[in-house]
Design a protein around this motif. Sequence first.
Motif, PDB file in Angstrom:
ATOM      1  N   GLY A 216      42.489  39.597  40.155  1.00 44.36           N
ATOM      2  CA  GLY A 216      43.465  40.851  41.449  1.00 44.36           C
ATOM      3  C   GLY A 216      44.939  39.517  41.969  1.00 44.36           C
ATOM      4  N   LEU A 217      46.223  40.131  41.828  1.00 44.90           N
ATOM      5  CA  LEU A 217      46.961  39.673  42.416  1.00 44.90           C
ATOM      6  C   LEU A 217      47.350  39.330  44.106  1.00 44.90           C
ATOM      7  CD1 LEU A 217      49.751  40.574  39.859  1.00 44.90           C
ATOM      8  CD2 LEU A 217      48.654  38.200  40.065  1.00 44.90           C
ATOM      9  N   ARG A 218      48.204  38.217  44.702  1.00 44.80           N
ATOM     10  CA  ARG A 218      47.858  39.160  46.326  1.00 44.80           C
ATOM     11  C   ARG A 218      49.127  39.240  47.053  1.00 44.80           C
ATOM     12  NH1 ARG A 218      46.707  33.919  45.417  1.00 44.80           N
ATOM     13  NH2 ARG A 218      44.568  32.889  45.615  1.00 44.80           N
ATOM     14  N   VAL A 219      49.134  40.078  47.629  1.00 48.10           N
ATOM     15  CA  VAL A 219      49.791  41.625  48.456  1.00 48.10           C
ATOM     16  C   VAL A 219      51.157  40.227  47.978  1.00 48.10           C
ATOM     17  CG1 VAL A 219      51.196  42.791  50.432  1.00 48.10           C
ATOM     18  CG2 VAL A 219      48.792  42.568  49.502  1.00 48.10           C
ATOM     19  N   THR A 220      51.358  39.025  48.773  1.00 47.40           N
ATOM     20  CA  THR A 220      52.934  38.134  48.387  1.00 47.40           C
ATOM     21  C   THR A 220      52.951  37.900  47.352  1.00 47.40           C
ATOM     22  OG1 THR A 220      51.240  36.910  50.367  1.00 47.40           O
ATOM     23  CG2 THR A 220      53.716  36.495  48.876  1.00 47.40           C
ATOM     24  N   GLU A 221      52.174  37.864  45.807  1.00 44.54           N
ATOM     25  CA  GLU A 221      53.045  37.596  44.808  1.00 44.54           C
ATOM     26  C   GLU A 221      53.698  39.103  44.961  1.00 44.54           C
ATOM     27  OE1 GLU A 221      49.276  34.995  42.322  1.00 44.54           O
ATOM     28  OE2 GLU A 221      48.706  35.996  43.745  1.00 44.54           O
ATOM     29  N   LEU A 222      52.905  40.135  44.556  1.00 44.28           N
ATOM     30  CA  LEU A 222      53.513  41.449  44.296  1.00 44.28           C
ATOM     31  C   LEU A 222      54.909  42.201  44.972  1.00 44.28           C
ATOM     32  CD1 LEU A 222      49.441  43.691  45.026  1.00 44.28           C
ATOM     33  CD2 LEU A 222      51.368  43.097  42.251  1.00 44.28           C
ATOM     34  N   ILE A 223      54.759  41.227  46.420  1.00 47.66           N
ATOM     35  CA  ILE A 223      55.878  41.953  46.527  1.00 47.66           C
ATOM     36  C   ILE A 223      56.856  41.163  46.302  1.00 47.66           C
ATOM     37  CG2 ILE A 223      57.010  42.512  48.989  1.00 47.66           C
ATOM     38  CD1 ILE A 223      54.546  42.544  50.451  1.00 47.66           C
ATOM     39  N   GLU A 224      57.094  39.857  46.016  1.00 51.27           N
ATOM     40  CA  GLU A 224      58.090  39.071  45.664  1.00 51.27           C
ATOM     41  C   GLU A 224      58.272  39.756  44.102  1.00 51.27           C
ATOM     42  OE1 GLU A 224      57.684  34.046  43.827  1.00 51.27           O
ATOM     43  OE2 GLU A 224      56.975  35.330  46.304  1.00 51.27           O
ATOM     44  N   LEU A 225      56.925  39.622  43.326  1.00 49.55           N
ATOM     45  CA  LEU A 225      57.425  40.170  41.563  1.00 49.55           C
ATOM     46  C   LEU A 225      58.079  41.756  42.080  1.00 49.55           C
ATOM     47  CD1 LEU A 225      56.615  40.235  38.764  1.00 49.55           C
ATOM     48  CD2 LEU A 225      54.312  40.998  39.289  1.00 49.55           C
ATOM     49  N   GLY A 226      57.814  42.521  42.730  1.00 51.51           N
ATOM     50  CA  GLY A 226      58.570  43.906  42.314  1.00 51.51           C
ATOM     51  C   GLY A 226      60.241  43.881  43.223  1.00 51.51           C
ATOM     52  N   ARG A 227      60.740  42.398  43.893  1.00 46.07           N
ATOM     53  CA  ARG A 227      62.509  42.681  44.173  1.00 46.07           C
ATOM     54  C   ARG A 227      62.164  42.569  42.962  1.00 46.07           C
ATOM     55  NH1 ARG A 227      60.703  41.222  50.370  1.00 46.07           N
ATOM     56  NH2 ARG A 227      60.559  43.177  51.031  1.00 46.07           N
TER      57      ARG A 227
END
Length: 379
Positions: A216-227
Amino acid sequence: MPDQRIERAEGSQRMSQMVPPLNQLYFYLTEGCNLACRHCWLSPKLDPDGDQYPTLPVALFEVAIKQAMPLGLSGVKLTGGEPLIHPKFCELLEIVRLEDLQLNIETNGTRCTPEVAAEIAKSSRPFVSVSLDGADAGTHDWVRGVTGCFEEAREGVRNLVAADIRPQIIMSLMRCNVDQVEAVIQMAERLGARSVKFNVVQPTGRGERFRDGTDGLRVTELIELGRRVETELASDTQLELIFDYPLAFRGLSRIASGEGCGVCGIFGILGVIASGHYALCGIGQQVPELVFGRVGVDPVEQVWGEAPVLNELRAGLPERLEGVCRQCLMKYRCLGSCVAQNYYRSGRLWEPFWFCEEAEKLGLFPASRLSNSPTGQQR
Ligand code: SF4
Ligand code: SF4
């Protein structure tokens, strides 16, 4: 005695004032699925033809809808397992059509033949989501556990488009496909989709193993990708792009657009699971205490108005939410993102949403979305 009657009458009046309209029934039509996705939150049993595990009887589907109409029902979601393996799927569509309900279908697309697509298209306002977890067969088939399902899903999308339904593509994000986000958007454009929604894998059911950042992806990566999706990638495509992380992470324009993604709909939604029971949502298949009664035995008005868990939620949300959700300025709209998910991981209704809790621990929760009031003492 008269005083007691007055008290009871006042009590039931207060209760009816508190009970909101039942806008949507979410039907989890099958306990099985023809795919075996590695991240599935419902963990259905593999059932290629939909004939090995329970499916919701047509009669119960109809009873639930008929009883819910006077309560304000305006639409249904058909999901599963895989809804299209239900042996009487087209009969269910006919019932939805006769009541002129808004139709929402979540499917893996593999059984969406031209005939089924044409039946769906007869509804007045169909909305269909099809999952595509990669831009190539190797990636998608690995995630979905069945060889050949990538081509079948794409064919399903083509059949929908040919029937004049532009579906939403849903991509669940994980380590193996994170580099294919742009390619999936381009594929969705070519197929004629209307939008792409990027789902964060929830740590429920088979999704639990995606929590650690390996698959899975880490929350840090998901926030960055979401932006990145909401800004850079959204400006490069005509398609609507939706990133399904909690409201606190969305730009103001996304929040103002009224998009309901990442918001708990619990005040207007009731689940019906394949066993013929009412439940908070599909979570009822895994968490028995979130099952509220039986279709055809317990009137839906009674279930909707009197199930203790539903009334506890109506009385307590969002004020009783704990942790970062209690401090969050978005809580009146977001309601803790997903009550079912929150309950699943802790057995408590007021648990904060895992994603925001983790973001806060990492110092990544947007300070501008936190209340300045002295809430520290409440936490
Ligand atoms: S995610 Fe959908 S298609 Fe995959 S196993 Fe679960 S219900 Fe089936
Ligand atoms: S902190 Fe809670 S209420 Fe706020 S956005 Fe996250 S899940 Fe929603």
